[in-house]
Scaffold this active site. Structure first.
Site, PDB file in Angstrom:
ATOM      1  N   HIS A 139       0.712  -1.542  -0.141  1.00 31.22           N
ATOM      2  CA  HIS A 139       0.176  -0.315  -0.137  1.00 31.22           C
ATOM      3  C   HIS A 139       1.183   1.060   0.091  1.00 31.22           C
ATOM      4  O   HIS A 139       0.847   2.672   0.932  1.00 31.22           O
ATOM      5  CB  HIS A 139      -1.031  -0.399   1.523  1.00 31.22           C
ATOM      6  CG  HIS A 139      -2.638   0.245   0.846  1.00 31.22           C
ATOM      7  ND1 HIS A 139      -2.719   1.358   1.196  1.00 31.22           N
ATOM      8  CD2 HIS A 139      -3.524  -0.394   0.123  1.00 31.22           C
ATOM      9  CE1 HIS A 139      -3.804   1.101   1.122  1.00 31.22           C
ATOM     10  NE2 HIS A 139      -4.525   0.093   0.182  1.00 31.22           N
ATOM     11  N   HIS A 158      -7.168  -3.461  -9.738  1.00 30.25           N
ATOM     12  CA  HIS A 158      -8.177  -3.502  -8.537  1.00 30.25           C
ATOM     13  C   HIS A 158      -9.223  -2.869  -8.116  1.00 30.25           C
ATOM     14  O   HIS A 158     -10.065  -2.494  -9.186  1.00 30.25           O
ATOM     15  CB  HIS A 158      -7.436  -1.716  -7.791  1.00 30.25           C
ATOM     16  CG  HIS A 158      -7.830  -0.842  -6.606  1.00 30.25           C
ATOM     17  ND1 HIS A 158      -8.294   0.418  -6.271  1.00 30.25           N
ATOM     18  CD2 HIS A 158      -7.109  -1.098  -5.516  1.00 30.25           C
ATOM     19  CE1 HIS A 158      -8.231   0.243  -5.212  1.00 30.25           C
ATOM     20  NE2 HIS A 158      -7.724  -0.474  -4.699  1.00 30.25           N
TER      21      HIS A 158
END
Length: 383
Positions: free
Chosen positions: A190, A290
């Site tokens: 992340h 995603h």
């Protein structure tokens, strides 16, 4: 056919907010879209309201031209708020066009490349043993690919990079020893690491411990990724935050991503996603989209994945052994794609194959902000 209204719904569904958009026409045909600019939904809502003022009266069949007007029609072009709104509108217009022509959206994109869409699941634990068991559970359920993460602290606002990489390296080594070479295993950092931290992490791992490392560092500087690329041969999965083909440009052209983490609800909808797909195909880069949102994002991304040749796995909100967090509420979304472990199966319904019960959109939007991470010395660090 003319657009008569563009409605937006920043609402609470399940455990999180979603930003839904409905485009309506004078023929009674409507389409649904979704924005992916999570935790900034109200900003996107304002942008959709602005676009509505000049979209009413336009022909939704001219969706490519509309995309250009939405992107180029202001002096300050681009940015995630603008493309978050464009994404939702573009998806909704494709839904309308598919319904008008009586075909699924994947037919508008070139037709089926595959009969179902492979997916990957995510999981983890707080000990090495829990992470190993989670991996086995995901595999046994039917997923061939997964992301795993060892949580190293009980404080949701604390992140110490060196503690995390040491612990996760040890856990991933244990996982690979336990399950062998066949499962596809990755980890998502992340963008929380520096170049040195990400390189150290990769260098702690024996060969083929990881199949992909997702978003290890921030993406503002492609040059930083070039330096990291020199220090490890682990494949990178990058791109979930990219809001245009232009942001993908250096990562595709310089070979900095091996899996494109495109988010169709952020990048600009189908119109922009298909441009990135052809470009990536020319560089032998597969997509690992995603997909952290609701059923509209699942449906739109699955149509995209069905129609392109260069595709690996789609992220799906599924955690083995976790409570039902109502990601894909079937009361709010009575018609949506069929999910099986490791698969999304699209119907041949016209459009994207989604229906929304607007009367069920009753839970109000709730202000939500992700944790702002700090280190033990009190300094702020990457979320």
């Amino acid at each position: 056919m003319k657009i008569t209204d563009i409605k937006n719904y920043p609402v609470r569904i399940g455990h999180r907010n979603q930003m839904l958009v409905k485009a309506e026409t004078d023929e009674g045909i409507y389409g649904w879209g979704e924005s992916g600019f999570s935790s900034r939904e109200l900003a996107v809502s304002g942008m959709v309201d602005h676009f509505r003022e000049f979209l009413i009266g336009q022909d939704p069949m001219r969706r490519g031209r509309i995309w250009q007007e939405l992107y180029r029609g202001q002096y300050f072009e681009g940015g995630r708020t603008i493309t978050g709104a464009i994404s939702a509108i573009d998806i909704a217009l494709h839904d309308i066009v598919g319904k008008k022509l009586g075909v699924p959206v994947y037919e508008l994109l070139g037709g089926k490349q595959r009969d179902w869409v492979p997916t990957f699941a995510s999981g983890g634990g707080s000990t090495n043993e829990e992470v190993v068991e989670m991996c086995k559970a995901i595999w046994d359920e039917g997923f061939k690919a997964m992301r795993l993460l060892l949580q190293t602290t009980g404080d949701p606002n604390l992140f110490e990079p060196r503690e995390s990489i040491a612990a996760n390296a040890e856990a991933l080594i244990k996982v690979r020893e336990a399950v062998g070479l066949e499962p596809v295993i990755g980890i998502d950092y992340h963008h929380r690491l520096s170049v040195a931290e990400a390189a150290s992490f990769c260098q702690m791992l024996p060969a083929h411990t990881l199949d992909f490392l997702e978003e290890p560092i921030r993406d503002e500087s492609p040059e930083a990724y070039e330096e990291l690329r020199k220090l490890t041969d682990v494949p990178f999965a990058i791109g979930e935050e990219f809001a245009s083909k232009w942001q993908f440009l250096p990562y595709i052209e310089r070979g900095l991503t091996n899996y494109a983490r495109l988010d169709i609800c952020n990048v600009g909808g189908f119109t922009e996603a298909m441009k990135v797909a052809g470009w990536a195909e020319a560089h032998y880069i597969d997509f690992m989209p995603h997909n952290p949102l609701g059923p509209i994002c699942v449906a739109a991304t699955s149509h995209f994945a069905t129609a392109i040749p260069n595709f690996s796995w789609l992220e799906i909100r599924h955690s083995v052994g976790e409570p039902d967090l109502n990601f894909y509420d079937d009361e709010v979304f009575p018609v949506q794609p069929k999910l099986e472990p490791g698969k999304v199966i699209l119907s041949d319904a016209p459009g994207i194959g989604i229906e929304v019960d607007e009367a069920s959109l009753t839970d109000p939007f709730e202000f939500w902000e992700p944790a702002h991470f700090h280190r033990r010395d009190g300094s702020h660090t990457n979320r």
